[in-house]
Design an enzyme around this catalytic site. Structure first.
Site, PDB file in Angstrom:
ATOM      1  N   ARG A  69      55.325  92.818 -23.825  1.00 33.03           N
ATOM      2  CA  ARG A  69      55.649  93.416 -22.530  1.00 33.03           C
ATOM      3  C   ARG A  69      55.238  92.439 -21.438  1.00 33.03           C
ATOM      4  O   ARG A  69      54.261  91.713 -21.577  1.00 33.03           O
ATOM      5  CB  ARG A  69      54.876  94.722 -22.328  1.00 33.03           C
ATOM      6  CG  ARG A  69      55.456  95.928 -23.012  1.00 33.03           C
ATOM      7  CD  ARG A  69      54.735  97.201 -22.604  1.00 33.03           C
ATOM      8  NE  ARG A  69      53.328  97.198 -22.944  1.00 33.03           N
ATOM      9  CZ  ARG A  69      52.341  97.018 -22.089  1.00 33.03           C
ATOM     10  NH1 ARG A  69      52.590  96.839 -20.791  1.00 33.03           N
ATOM     11  NH2 ARG A  69      51.077  97.036 -22.482  1.00 33.03           N
ATOM     12  N   TYR A 197      62.844  91.869 -26.552  1.00 31.20           N
ATOM     13  CA  TYR A 197      61.629  92.289 -27.264  1.00 31.20           C
ATOM     14  C   TYR A 197      61.321  93.770 -27.037  1.00 31.20           C
ATOM     15  O   TYR A 197      61.342  94.256 -25.904  1.00 31.20           O
ATOM     16  CB  TYR A 197      60.404  91.452 -26.809  1.00 31.20           C
ATOM     17  CG  TYR A 197      59.105  92.131 -27.182  1.00 31.20           C
ATOM     18  CD1 TYR A 197      58.612  92.028 -28.485  1.00 31.20           C
ATOM     19  CD2 TYR A 197      58.424  92.948 -26.284  1.00 31.20           C
ATOM     20  CE1 TYR A 197      57.466  92.708 -28.864  1.00 31.20           C
ATOM     21  CE2 TYR A 197      57.275  93.635 -26.658  1.00 31.20           C
ATOM     22  CZ  TYR A 197      56.805  93.512 -27.951  1.00 31.20           C
ATOM     23  OH  TYR A 197      55.693  94.198 -28.330  1.00 31.20           O
ATOM     24  N   LYS A 206      57.911 102.925 -23.335  1.00 31.26           N
ATOM     25  CA  LYS A 206      57.057 102.922 -22.135  1.00 31.26           C
ATOM     26  C   LYS A 206      57.871 103.191 -20.864  1.00 31.26           C
ATOM     27  O   LYS A 206      57.403 103.873 -19.955  1.00 31.26           O
ATOM     28  CB  LYS A 206      56.331 101.585 -21.991  1.00 31.26           C
ATOM     29  CG  LYS A 206      55.534 101.141 -23.220  1.00 31.26           C
ATOM     30  CD  LYS A 206      54.387 102.055 -23.581  1.00 31.26           C
ATOM     31  CE  LYS A 206      53.446 101.387 -24.558  1.00 31.26           C
ATOM     32  NZ  LYS A 206      52.450 102.281 -25.122  1.00 31.26           N
ATOM     33  N   HIS A 226      49.549 108.486 -21.830  1.00 31.89           N
ATOM     34  CA  HIS A 226      49.418 107.430 -22.843  1.00 31.89           C
ATOM     35  C   HIS A 226      48.337 107.879 -23.836  1.00 31.89           C
ATOM     36  O   HIS A 226      47.250 107.321 -23.872  1.00 31.89           O
ATOM     37  CB  HIS A 226      49.042 106.133 -22.114  1.00 31.89           C
ATOM     38  CG  HIS A 226      49.055 104.924 -22.967  1.00 31.89           C
ATOM     39  ND1 HIS A 226      48.363 103.776 -22.642  1.00 31.89           N
ATOM     40  CD2 HIS A 226      49.684 104.645 -24.136  1.00 31.89           C
ATOM     41  CE1 HIS A 226      48.560 102.856 -23.569  1.00 31.89           C
ATOM     42  NE2 HIS A 226      49.348 103.364 -24.485  1.00 31.89           N
ATOM     43  N   SER A 248      44.525  99.230 -24.603  1.00 33.75           N
ATOM     44  CA  SER A 248      44.887  98.499 -25.815  1.00 33.75           C
ATOM     45  C   SER A 248      43.634  97.893 -26.447  1.00 33.75           C
ATOM     46  O   SER A 248      42.626  97.665 -25.779  1.00 33.75           O
ATOM     47  CB  SER A 248      45.898  97.410 -25.488  1.00 33.75           C
ATOM     48  OG  SER A 248      45.355  96.552 -24.519  1.00 33.75           O
ATOM     49  N   CYS A 250      41.609  99.237 -28.582  1.00 35.66           N
ATOM     50  CA  CYS A 250      40.472 100.152 -28.750  1.00 35.66           C
ATOM     51  C   CYS A 250      40.665 101.084 -29.948  1.00 35.66           C
ATOM     52  O   CYS A 250      39.986 102.093 -30.078  1.00 35.66           O
ATOM     53  CB  CYS A 250      40.258 100.979 -27.493  1.00 35.66           C
ATOM     54  SG  CYS A 250      39.621 100.002 -26.116  1.00 35.66           S
ATOM     55  N   ASP A 277      50.736 107.456 -29.682  1.00 33.03           N
ATOM     56  CA  ASP A 277      50.855 106.657 -28.463  1.00 33.03           C
ATOM     57  C   ASP A 277      51.098 107.462 -27.189  1.00 33.03           C
ATOM     58  O   ASP A 277      50.527 107.165 -26.153  1.00 33.03           O
ATOM     59  CB  ASP A 277      51.986 105.630 -28.643  1.00 33.03           C
ATOM     60  CG  ASP A 277      51.950 104.529 -27.592  1.00 33.03           C
ATOM     61  OD1 ASP A 277      50.851 104.134 -27.168  1.00 33.03           O
ATOM     62  OD2 ASP A 277      53.031 104.053 -27.190  1.00 33.03           O
ATOM     63  N   ARG A 374      55.073  93.140 -34.623  1.00 32.34           N
ATOM     64  CA  ARG A 374      55.191  94.600 -34.652  1.00 32.34           C
ATOM     65  C   ARG A 374      55.896  95.128 -35.889  1.00 32.34           C
ATOM     66  O   ARG A 374      56.689  94.439 -36.510  1.00 32.34           O
ATOM     67  CB  ARG A 374      55.999  95.063 -33.428  1.00 32.34           C
ATOM     68  CG  ARG A 374      55.342  94.762 -32.092  1.00 32.34           C
ATOM     69  CD  ARG A 374      54.295  95.782 -31.770  1.00 32.34           C
ATOM     70  NE  ARG A 374      53.552  95.488 -30.551  1.00 32.34           N
ATOM     71  CZ  ARG A 374      52.874  96.412 -29.880  1.00 32.34           C
ATOM     72  NH1 ARG A 374      52.865  97.661 -30.295  1.00 32.34           N
ATOM     73  NH2 ARG A 374      52.190  96.073 -28.797  1.00 32.34           N
TER      74      ARG A 374
END
Length: 592
Positions: A69, A197, A206, A226, A248, A250, A277, A374
């Site tokens: 991103r 991507y 998102k 989120h 991110s 975590c 997510d 990914r």
């Protein structure tokens, strides 16, 4: 495929703009998808993998300049700058369109435009929303099939309504300098150009499910967050649901797919994944907060995923999955990434397409898979998928959890005093980075509610919306907690074991929600009595260790308050007075 006049009119305008050679409606049928897969294999856009080991799985590589991103090229465009707020990149709506229209003009000449109707959330749910994405990428079509409910059913859900998100995507020439991912929340519109991507081009994720949906929720009285959604089933069959927001890195996916430690597994406890997510949350008929997962798949980071760190995520990737920017093991015709195992394949193509000796390449410090490589995996593959995954009404939320990566500040877990204080706790969320190159460790990045990159309107108004939702929920509101799995000792080692053992903390959270355990009141909230965290089966963690993990250093917290003050100053008079009051009260409690 549709008689919806709003859809047809918009489609005609877009076709006139981008001028594709042909237009293909995606109906979601297996026959059409199989033909698209075959075409992608024939052109080399995709590679087929070992049908015995990874049935139905495909490998794709993006351009080297197009691997993540791009927050710097992501815009929220509104008529007035204040409505986008200080955290988002902003340009006035008509100015941005003037900039982008020349890039889109004729961009699909000689290409096929695919028209993808898709539904975010279960088909038939009153809480689901429909989008239509126009794209010139088969990769996008095949990923959207996994990540959303795509095809005719989505059009049925829409009917003749004008309430759909208009998404226009072209990979164009994948030029970095002309890459834009633009949300127009006031027009329910997303334009993405010059990327191919994942997060930049799968517009349901998102772009729609957070940036546009957060604004829709603000206007319509619901929440797009989120957050993962998980259910903990007790031996008597009762299930309690928790939503949790983490920045991110975590361990969000790990927590969403948690495997209970033996102490709980042997009693018959189970953990179910509703989402990893994003959560869309509405107030139900009974006045409680209910959550649905708007997505139908997992778009997960591959490196670090293995049978030990996240067995359920790895299992989810074993069939009908698309792998992006991982390494290709030529001997097995399978995939590999750093952290999958300690045995890199020798005869391998690394993520940019170079054939290398994997053992030598990694020994010299090379990465076979891109760090942000990914997998796009169907949720239905997940061994711990909740049976409520497609429930049109969602699941009732008992507790909400915020968390970050803090070496010394935040205790293992604490509970907010009430909803408004919980909103303050979420707004102050932060994670520490390690900037090893400069020797600076613990640079704090504020990421309120883990929504910093994803809030589609002024974050001050977003905080206000959270407070408003709490007023509507009253005493039926979920309880709000904060966790920190990442406290370190003086050598920098993590003290808490993390992973499945995080369930021990979740069990305390549920006990608090049911009023089964007391807690200790501190200046920052309620912390557990150390004895109330179940340590059975943990050899190297004692009650004394937990006591240390629950300690609160007032000096550090006062320093942290200065960081929150800095964040709040950005919002000027758009910051709700309640939050300024919460901060002042917390500082006063800490100063005593």
């Amino acid at each position: 495929m549709t008689e919806n006049k709003h859809v047809k009119q918009w489609l005609d305008e877009m076709v006139e703009l981008v001028k594709p050679a042909k237009v293909v409606w995606i109906d979601g049928s297996e026959a059409q998808l199989a033909a698209l897969r075959d075409e992608a294999l024939a052109t080399g856009e995709m590679e087929a993998l070992n049908e015995e080991k990874l049935p139905g799985c495909l490998l794709h590589r993006t351009a080297e300049n197009d691997v993540a991103r791009v927050e710097g090229r992501t815009y929220i465009c509104t008529k007035n700058k204040e409505d986008a707020g200080p955290i988002n990149n902003w340009m006035e709506t008509s100015a941005m369109k003037a900039k982008l229209l020349p890039l889109y003009d004729g961009v699909m000449q000689g290409r096929t435009m695919y028209v993808i109707p898709y539904c975010m959330g279960p088909i038939g749910s009153p809480f689901s929303k429909v989008g239509i994405e126009l794209t010139d990428s088969i990769y996008v079509v095949l990923n959207m099939d996994i990540m959303t409910r795509m095809g005719k059913d989505a059009l049925t859900q829409l009917g003749d309504s004008n309430d759909f998100v208009r998404g226009l995507h072209s990979k164009a020439n994948v030029e970095e300098e002309n890459r834009y991912i633009v949300q127009f929340p006031e027009e329910n519109t997303i334009w993405s150009i010059n990327s191919a991507y994942g997060g930049n081009v799968l517009l349901g994720k998102k772009c729609f499910a957070l940036r546009i949906a957060s604004y829709q929720g603000f206007k319509e009285g619901w929440m797009a967050e989120h957050m993962l959604i998980l259910g903990i089933e007790a031996p008597n069959g009762e299930v309690n649901y928790i939503t949790a927001a983490f920045p991110s890195a975590c361990g969000k996916t790990n927590l969403a797919m948690l495997i209970p430690p033996e102490v709980y597994a042997k009693q018959g406890y189970k953990v179910w994944t509703v989402g990893d997510d994003i959560a869309w949350m509405h107030i139900g008929d009974d006045g409680r907060l209910y959550a649905i997962n708007p997505e139908a798949g997992f778009f997960g980071v591959a490196p670090g995923t293995n049978a030990k760190s996240n067995f359920n995520a790895l299992e989810s990737t074993k069939k009908n999955t698309i792998f992006t920017n991982v390494a290709h093991d030529l001997d097995q015709n399978t995939v590999w990434w750093e952290g999958l195992d300690k045995n890199p394949p020798e005869n391998v193509v690394e993520w940019t397409g170079k054939k290398v000796n994997g053992k030598e390449y990694t020994a010299e410090g090379g990465k076979l898979a891109h760090p942000n490589s990914r997998f796009t995996a169907p949720a239905i593959n997940c061994p711990c998928l909740s049976k409520e995954f497609n429930n049109p009404n969602g699941v009732p939320v008992t507790a909400m959890v915020f968390g970050g990566r803090r070496a010394k500040t935040a205790p293992l877990v604490y509970q907010s005093f009430d909803w408004a204080h919980g909103v303050f706790v979420g707004s102050a969320m932060a994670s520490e980075t390690t900037a090893a190159a400069t020797g600076a460790v613990g640079v704090v990045r504020r990421d309120p509610m883990a929504m910093r990159p994803f809030c589609g309107y002024n974050m001050g108004d977003y905080f206000g919306h959270w407070l408003e939702m709490g007023k509507k929920l009253g005493d039926k509101a979920p309880r709000i907690f904060n966790v920190n799995w990442f406290r370190t000792d003086d050598e920098g080692h993590f003290i808490w074991p993390g992973f499945g053992d995080n369930m021990r903390v979740l069990m305390w959270i549920l006990s608090r929600c049911k009023g089964e355990v007391d807690a200790v009141e501190t200046p920052i909230g309620y912390v557990p009595n150390a004895e109330d965290i179940n340590l059975e089966g943990l050899d190297d963690v004692t009650t004394e260790t937990v006591r240390g993990l629950l300690s609160i250093d007032k000096e550090l917290w006062l320093e942290d308050a200065a960081g929150v003050e800095e964040l709040y100053a950005m919002f000027g008079d758009r910051l709700p007075k309640e939050l300024a009051k919460q901060l002042a009260e917390q500082k006063a409690r800490l100063a005593k």
